[in-house]
Scaffold this motif. Structure first.
Motif: not given
Length: 222
Positions: A44-50
């Motif tokens: 989730x390194x590139x998932x906004x809100x993660x």
């Protein structure tokens, strides 16, 4: 950045007609690893809100795309812009990928509100573009390089239109070319006056009487 799907960048003047003289908004599309094998070793390194979101990774973040030729090992930047779309692939059993798109400065200009400008009289195209840029935010990331206009216009800024449309109107009135230029300093807004390309007599190749090409034509590195 993943090699597959491969990154793609589109920018510059897309048409070839006599009135195609203004570059449109440029885009850069690429995909990032969003599993634990990425540079941050985090899901989730590139998932906004993660909870594991990489610091600074958000809409509006700066994006650059370039290449370094082995001939001189100097990086030429072909694209510079800001993230306009972030789409992580949903589903724990699917590929862990985040698809991204960035817009260059002309893309920003296409979305900006028209600044308040006083009506200008008897000014050249470079003077009008300078006035327009001074009232805009953000500025072209690499600054501007403007040829001196070939003539003066009786009136400008008499109507309220979007900044990119205003820039296109100035450009077509000059009958020049306006685009973003890459290179070691990327994102330079370049305006060529109507005679700039006619005066450029640089030879790119030589043909012999037998039809052989003596010098191979190469694309500029910028």
């Amino acid at each position: 950045v993943l090699a597959s799907p491969e990154p793609t960048c589109e920018y510059g003047i897309f048409g070839t007609g006599p009135s195609d003289r203004m570059a449109g908004p440029g885009t850069c599309r690429f995909a990032l690893r969003n599993d634990r094998s990425n540079s941050g070793s985090k899901l989730g390194y590139y998932s906004p809100g993660h909870a594991n979101l990489r610091s600074g990774f958000q809409l509006g973040a700066r994006v650059r795309f370039g290449f370094t030729p082995p001939s001189d090992l100097v990086t030429r930047w072909k694209f510079i812009g800001r993230l306009s779309s972030i789409n992580p692939t949903a589903g724990s059993n699917r590929e862990r990928t985040t698809h991204c798109e960035a817009l260059d400065w002309l893309g920003d200009a296409s979305l900006a509100y028209h600044p308040t400008l006083a009506i200008a009289a008897t000014q050249r195209s470079d003077q009008l573009i300078t006035t327009l840029l001074a009232a805009m935010s953000p500025q072209p990331p690499g600054g501007s390089n403007l040829d001196t206009g070939s003539g003066t216009f009786p009136v400008a800024f008499a109507e309220v239109v979007e900044p990119l449309a205003e820039l296109a109107r100035i450009n077509i009135s000059e009958y020049g070319y306006t685009f973003l230029k890459g290179g070691q300093t990327p994102g330079v807004l370049k305006h060529q006056n109507r005679t700039a390309r006619l005066k450029d007599t640089t030879s790119l190749a030589t043909f012999t009487d037998t039809g052989e090409l003596n010098d191979a034509m190469t694309a500029p590195l910028d």
